[in-house]
Design an enzyme around this catalytic site. Structure first.
Site, PDB file in Angstrom:
ATOM      1  N   TYR A   1     -29.086  16.838   1.099  1.00 47.15           N
ATOM      2  CA  TYR A   1     -28.815  18.106   0.416  1.00 47.15           C
ATOM      3  C   TYR A   1     -28.274  17.845  -0.988  1.00 47.15           C
ATOM      4  O   TYR A   1     -28.728  18.433  -1.973  1.00 47.15           O
ATOM      5  CB  TYR A   1     -27.837  18.937   1.254  1.00 47.15           C
ATOM      6  CG  TYR A   1     -27.343  20.181   0.572  1.00 47.15           C
ATOM      7  CD1 TYR A   1     -28.198  21.252   0.332  1.00 47.15           C
ATOM      8  CD2 TYR A   1     -26.025  20.283   0.153  1.00 47.15           C
ATOM      9  CE1 TYR A   1     -27.746  22.398  -0.311  1.00 47.15           C
ATOM     10  CE2 TYR A   1     -25.561  21.429  -0.473  1.00 47.15           C
ATOM     11  CZ  TYR A   1     -26.430  22.477  -0.713  1.00 47.15           C
ATOM     12  OH  TYR A   1     -25.979  23.608  -1.346  1.00 47.15           O
TER      13      TYR A   1
ATOM     14  N   GLU B   1     -23.807  30.922   2.381  1.00 48.96           N
ATOM     15  CA  GLU B   1     -22.431  30.786   1.871  1.00 48.96           C
ATOM     16  C   GLU B   1     -21.490  31.760   2.588  1.00 48.96           C
ATOM     17  O   GLU B   1     -20.355  31.409   2.904  1.00 48.96           O
ATOM     18  CB  GLU B   1     -22.374  30.985   0.362  1.00 48.96           C
ATOM     19  CG  GLU B   1     -23.041  29.884  -0.446  1.00 48.96           C
ATOM     20  CD  GLU B   1     -22.380  28.515  -0.337  1.00 48.96           C
ATOM     21  OE1 GLU B   1     -21.255  28.398   0.168  1.00 48.96           O
ATOM     22  OE2 GLU B   1     -23.020  27.528  -0.760  1.00 48.96           O
TER      23      GLU B   1
ATOM     24  N   TRP C   1     -19.382  23.144   5.296  1.00 48.04           N
ATOM     25  CA  TRP C   1     -20.771  23.261   4.859  1.00 48.04           C
ATOM     26  C   TRP C   1     -21.678  22.422   5.761  1.00 48.04           C
ATOM     27  O   TRP C   1     -22.832  22.765   5.989  1.00 48.04           O
ATOM     28  CB  TRP C   1     -20.907  22.864   3.392  1.00 48.04           C
ATOM     29  CG  TRP C   1     -22.282  23.114   2.866  1.00 48.04           C
ATOM     30  CD1 TRP C   1     -23.165  22.178   2.413  1.00 48.04           C
ATOM     31  CD2 TRP C   1     -22.960  24.382   2.734  1.00 48.04           C
ATOM     32  NE1 TRP C   1     -24.342  22.785   2.025  1.00 48.04           N
ATOM     33  CE2 TRP C   1     -24.240  24.129   2.214  1.00 48.04           C
ATOM     34  CE3 TRP C   1     -22.598  25.697   3.033  1.00 48.04           C
ATOM     35  CZ2 TRP C   1     -25.165  25.146   1.968  1.00 48.04           C
ATOM     36  CZ3 TRP C   1     -23.520  26.705   2.782  1.00 48.04           C
ATOM     37  CH2 TRP C   1     -24.788  26.422   2.259  1.00 48.04           C
TER      38      TRP C   1
END
Length: 184
Positions: A16, A38, A46
């Site tokens: 990522y 988000e 995350w």
């Protein structure tokens, strides 16, 4: 081995980091995806969201805001039982509400991209060498306030700043990271 930001440690987060994080995004569907992810991340890591990202894509109709905006209570109940996503009624409800607000903003500004990038005047911000990574900024405060006025949920300033980082509105790669110069 290239030097990268300290938070990228697992195979998933490294991929990522190296490919997506901080790259300017101007595609409305991708912007909607990050807005939903988000919001889902609030209070979580995350890494958890990255692990569930494909599940979110399947559960939320490929992040098509037109489809998500039409979800009713039956679909909410189905999503609450879906182990591929974070099963939180408030976050699921926020995703549906955000799809509706997203479509309204897209209609008003011609695209969500035109709307959202105005918070940085269309130019990505870049962290300077001596600066630490903030949790929020004047821009994320303004974005949060405006999104909330437009009916968006789970869009506090810290979430907005994480969104800005993810979609390249700010380059928060560590200055020693190889991606800092590549993106900048």
């Amino acid at each position: 081995m290239p030097r990268r930001c300290d938070w990228a440690r697992t195979d998933l987060s490294i991929a990522y980091h190296d490919v997506e994080w901080g790259v300017p995004v101007h595609d409305d569907l991708k912007l909607f995806e990050f807005l939903i992810l988000e919001g889902a991340q609030a209070g979580l890591s995350w890494e958890i969201i990255l692990n569930k990202r494909d599940g979110y894509r399947r559960a939320f109709s490929g992040f098509d805001p037109t489809k998500v905006a039409k979800y009713g209570e039956r679909k909410v109940e189905q999503l609450l039982g879906d182990i591929r996503i974070i099963r939180n009624r408030l976050k699921i409800g926020a995703a549906i509400q955000n799809a509706k607000a997203f479509l309204a903003g897209r209609d008003e500004f011609g695209s969500f991209d035109h709307y959202i990038w105005r918070f940085v005047n269309g130019v990505p911000r870049k962290r300077k060498s001596a600066q630490s990574v903030p949790a929020f900024t004047v821009e994320s405060d303004a974005m949060s306030k405006d999104l909330k006025q437009r009916g968006f949920k789970f869009v506090g300033s810290t979430i907005c700043y994480a969104f800005m980082q993810a979609v390249g509105m700010v380059n928060d790669h560590d200055p020693s990271c190889f991606r800092y110069r590549e993106i900048g």
